[in-house]
Write a protein that holds these residues in place. Sequence first.
Motif, short mmCIF file in Angstrom:
data_model
loop_
_atom_site.label_atom_id
_atom_site.label_comp_id
_atom_site.label_asym_id
_atom_site.label_seq_id
_atom_site.Cartn_x
_atom_site.Cartn_y
_atom_site.Cartn_z
N ASP A 98 0.22 3.41 -3.12
CA ASP A 98 -0.81 4.45 -2.91
C ASP A 98 -0.33 5.70 -2.20
O ASP A 98 -1.03 6.70 -2.21
CB ASP A 98 -1.97 3.88 -2.06
CG ASP A 98 -2.58 2.66 -2.69
OD1 ASP A 98 -2.45 2.52 -3.92
OD2 ASP A 98 -3.18 1.85 -1.96
N ASN A 99 0.80 5.63 -1.51
CA ASN A 99 1.19 6.78 -0.69
C ASN A 99 2.24 7.62 -1.43
O ASN A 99 3.43 7.31 -1.41
CB ASN A 99 1.74 6.30 0.67
CG ASN A 99 2.00 7.46 1.60
OD1 ASN A 99 1.96 8.63 1.21
ND2 ASN A 99 2.29 7.14 2.86
N ARG A 100 1.79 8.68 -2.05
CA ARG A 100 2.73 9.49 -2.85
C ARG A 100 3.71 10.25 -1.97
O ARG A 100 4.69 10.82 -2.46
CB ARG A 100 1.98 10.43 -3.78
CG ARG A 100 0.98 11.34 -3.08
CD ARG A 100 0.11 12.03 -4.09
NE ARG A 100 0.81 13.12 -4.72
CZ ARG A 100 0.44 14.38 -4.66
NH1 ARG A 100 -0.65 14.72 -3.98
NH2 ARG A 100 1.11 15.33 -5.26
N TRP A 101 3.47 10.32 -0.67
CA TRP A 101 4.38 11.04 0.22
C TRP A 101 5.42 10.11 0.83
O TRP A 101 6.28 10.54 1.59
CB TRP A 101 3.59 11.73 1.35
CG TRP A 101 2.50 12.59 0.80
CD1 TRP A 101 1.16 12.38 0.93
CD2 TRP A 101 2.64 13.77 0.00
NE1 TRP A 101 0.46 13.37 0.27
CE2 TRP A 101 1.34 14.24 -0.31
CE3 TRP A 101 3.74 14.49 -0.48
CZ2 TRP A 101 1.12 15.37 -1.07
CZ3 TRP A 101 3.52 15.62 -1.26
CH2 TRP A 101 2.22 16.05 -1.53
N ALA A 102 5.32 8.81 0.51
CA ALA A 102 6.23 7.83 1.12
C ALA A 102 7.44 7.58 0.21
O ALA A 102 7.31 7.56 -1.03
CB ALA A 102 5.48 6.53 1.36
N TRP B 48 8.13 9.42 5.36
CA TRP B 48 7.00 10.15 4.76
C TRP B 48 7.31 11.63 4.82
O TRP B 48 7.84 12.10 5.83
CB TRP B 48 5.74 10.00 5.59
CG TRP B 48 5.10 8.68 5.61
CD1 TRP B 48 5.33 7.61 4.79
CD2 TRP B 48 4.08 8.27 6.54
NE1 TRP B 48 4.52 6.56 5.15
CE2 TRP B 48 3.74 6.94 6.21
CE3 TRP B 48 3.42 8.89 7.59
CZ2 TRP B 48 2.78 6.22 6.91
CZ3 TRP B 48 2.45 8.18 8.28
CH2 TRP B 48 2.13 6.87 7.94
N LYS C 206 0.84 -1.20 0.00
CA LYS C 206 0.00 0.00 0.00
C LYS C 206 0.88 1.26 0.00
O LYS C 206 0.62 2.22 -0.73
CB LYS C 206 -0.87 -0.02 1.26
CG LYS C 206 -2.24 0.52 1.05
CD LYS C 206 -3.12 0.07 2.20
CE LYS C 206 -4.44 0.69 2.20
NZ LYS C 206 -4.78 1.96 2.06
N GLU C 207 1.92 1.23 0.83
CA GLU C 207 2.83 2.37 0.91
C GLU C 207 3.44 2.65 -0.46
O GLU C 207 3.52 3.80 -0.90
CB GLU C 207 3.97 2.09 1.89
CG GLU C 207 3.56 2.12 3.34
CD GLU C 207 3.40 3.53 3.86
OE1 GLU C 207 2.29 4.06 3.74
OE2 GLU C 207 4.38 4.10 4.34
#
Length: 212
Positions: A39-43, A102, A35-36
């Motif tokens: 989906d996580n554009r800040w990660a 992050w 998921k990181e």
Amino acid sequence: MRYAIDQMTMPDVPRVVEIERLAYPSTWPPSAYRKELQDNRWAHYIVLRDTHLMEEYAVTPQQELEKPRKNRLFPLSLLPSRPAITMSSPELNSIIGFAGLWLMLDEAHITTIAMHPDYRRQGLGEFMLTGLIDIAYDIGAKWVTLEVRMSNYIAQNLYHKYGFREAGIRHRYYSDNQEDALIMWTEEINTPSYKHKFQGLKNALLKKLEVQ
Ligand SMILES: CC(C)(COP(=O)(O)OP(=O)(O)OC[C@H]1O[C@@H](n2cnc3c(N)ncnc32)[C@H](O)[C@@H]1OP(=O)(O)O)[C@@H](O)C(=O)NCCC(=O)NCCS
């Protein structure tokens, strides 16, 4: 240099989870990493590779030809097999550590940093931390922060070395044993004094790692 930092990708996750189990008392489910990464554009997640292991596990073209071909129907059996990344591939086996952060506004939050136990005390956890701080610079962060278990003096020593200071406590932060977390922050990383300190430590570390 023998060691290389790469961006973490989805095929790396099984090996990352393996190292995480050896490094932490409680772990994230593998789906959390996926998921990181997806989906996580800040990660921003990295893996550390030992290139000597890549060579050790590499399969020569002759060995590849001699591998038994299973369940491949004609005419596919005539094609060379695709170099799939499996748990035994050189790319995966060469991963010996991982770390991530992050970006939240102008703060880089380190979420994890772990070395395989067989590779500790050689400057490699430190090498990954310098990799994360470099990312913090690249993405425009002004400060770097993290939480660390009160009992984790080893990690705290590493963070102190890079100018992190205690800024508070999160009570009962860790659900496995209700341990408190120490909150640590760097000073503003763009100040000339922090840049000077960081560059000095990093240059000394690179010199040390080059001779390994
Ligand atoms: C924390 C961790 C990443 C350090 O990795 P490492 O590769 O062993 O550390 P390094 O060899 O790069 O050491 C860097 C600094 O960390 C500190 N350190 C590392 N091992 C230490 C030890 N056994 N005792 C005291 N300090 C230690 C020292 O300050 C060291 O600097 P020095 O070499 O100038 O003394 C590793 O111990 C680990 O994976 N621990 C389990 C996961 C974890 O706790 N992560 C932190 C979560 S907040």
